[in-house]
Design a protein around this motif. Sequence first.
Motif, short mmCIF file in Angstrom:
data_model
loop_
_atom_site.label_atom_id
_atom_site.label_comp_id
_atom_site.label_asym_id
_atom_site.label_seq_id
_atom_site.Cartn_x
_atom_site.Cartn_y
_atom_site.Cartn_z
N UNK A 1 0.85 -1.20 0.00
CA UNK A 1 0.00 0.00 0.00
C UNK A 1 0.87 1.24 0.00
N UNK A 2 0.55 2.13 -0.90
CA UNK A 2 1.27 3.39 -1.02
C UNK A 2 0.25 4.50 -0.85
N UNK B 1 -1.04 7.52 -4.61
CA UNK B 1 -1.45 6.36 -3.81
C UNK B 1 -1.83 5.19 -4.71
N UNK B 2 -1.52 3.98 -4.25
CA UNK B 2 -1.94 2.79 -4.99
C UNK B 2 -1.85 1.57 -4.07
N UNK C 1 9.72 12.08 0.16
CA UNK C 1 9.72 13.30 0.97
C UNK C 1 8.71 13.14 2.10
N UNK C 2 7.51 12.72 1.71
CA UNK C 2 6.46 12.44 2.69
C UNK C 2 5.64 11.28 2.15
N UNK C 3 4.75 10.78 2.99
CA UNK C 3 3.86 9.70 2.54
C UNK C 3 4.27 8.37 3.10
N UNK C 4 3.55 7.34 2.70
CA UNK C 4 3.73 6.06 3.34
C UNK C 4 3.79 4.93 2.31
N UNK C 5 4.76 4.04 2.50
CA UNK C 5 4.84 2.80 1.74
C UNK C 5 4.79 1.69 2.77
N UNK D 1 4.90 -0.20 7.97
CA UNK D 1 5.59 0.87 7.24
C UNK D 1 7.02 0.47 6.87
N UNK D 2 7.45 0.88 5.67
CA UNK D 2 8.82 0.57 5.24
C UNK D 2 9.75 1.77 5.43
#
Length: 234
Positions: free
Chosen positions: A4-5, A22-23, A55-59, A65-66
């Motif tokens: 999840x991104x 996001x995807x 820079x920001x966001x979530x993988x 979280x990675x």
Amino acid sequence: MKLSVSDLTAGYGKAQVLFGLGLEVAEGELVALLGANGAGKTTTLRTVSGLLKPWTGRVALDGQSLLGVSAARRAQMGLGHVPEGRQLFPLMSVEENLLLGAAFLAWSSKTSELQRIYALFPRLAERRLQMAGTLSGGEQQMLAIGRALMGKPRILMVDEPSLGLSPKLAEEVLSTLAQVKAEGMGVLLVEQNVALSLEVADRGYVVEHGRVVLSGSAKELSSDQGVQKAYLAL
Ligand code: ATP
């Protein structure tokens, strides 16, 4: 496993490329990431695989979280990446290139993985002792995919596998990805050849200027007028 991104922003120096992308990709589905040149598709894959810092966001993988996890560790956790341009070692044999993809597997599983890859790509088996640089473009692409598969990924990201290939070879390479998916792997496919990728994909996302502007099933996207006009030239 599920990738999840969300809300991803990233870029190079001061140049921002991703603007809140996001995807999601789950095991057993083939998802196409579509968009014009420069939309940010390669940047997305590089950020997910850990080669580029967001820079920001979530993988996240299965909700974990990675952030701060190295690219090598992400590969061990089940995230495979076939980069644009294949990045093979031309003076090493087919088999040596394949084994590099399994550096962290035990010897016994290396041998069984090799057999699995050779069954999937019989042409690589025939050429196992040949130098990678002497293979045709299509065979090199198969080798690049085979090398990533040697690491036993659960989610495989593939960047432009049909680039420079004849239509027939492109079809062959994409149908292999469909086969890999049928075995239960998740595949995230970046492709210029939108028509062909929507033939093999279950779902897709359309990226423009670093954001997802449209998503849906492959069937919905193929019949979308905007997609047809921009990417399918209908
Ligand atoms: P393509 O199909 O051309 O590969 P893409 O959608 O994959 O397109 P990206 O390769 O992610 O797009 O590139 C997005 C933007 O980032 C482009 O404007 C590109 O010029 C820029 N870019 C890519 N790599 C770098 C880099 N290493 N340094 C600086 N800018 C870069």
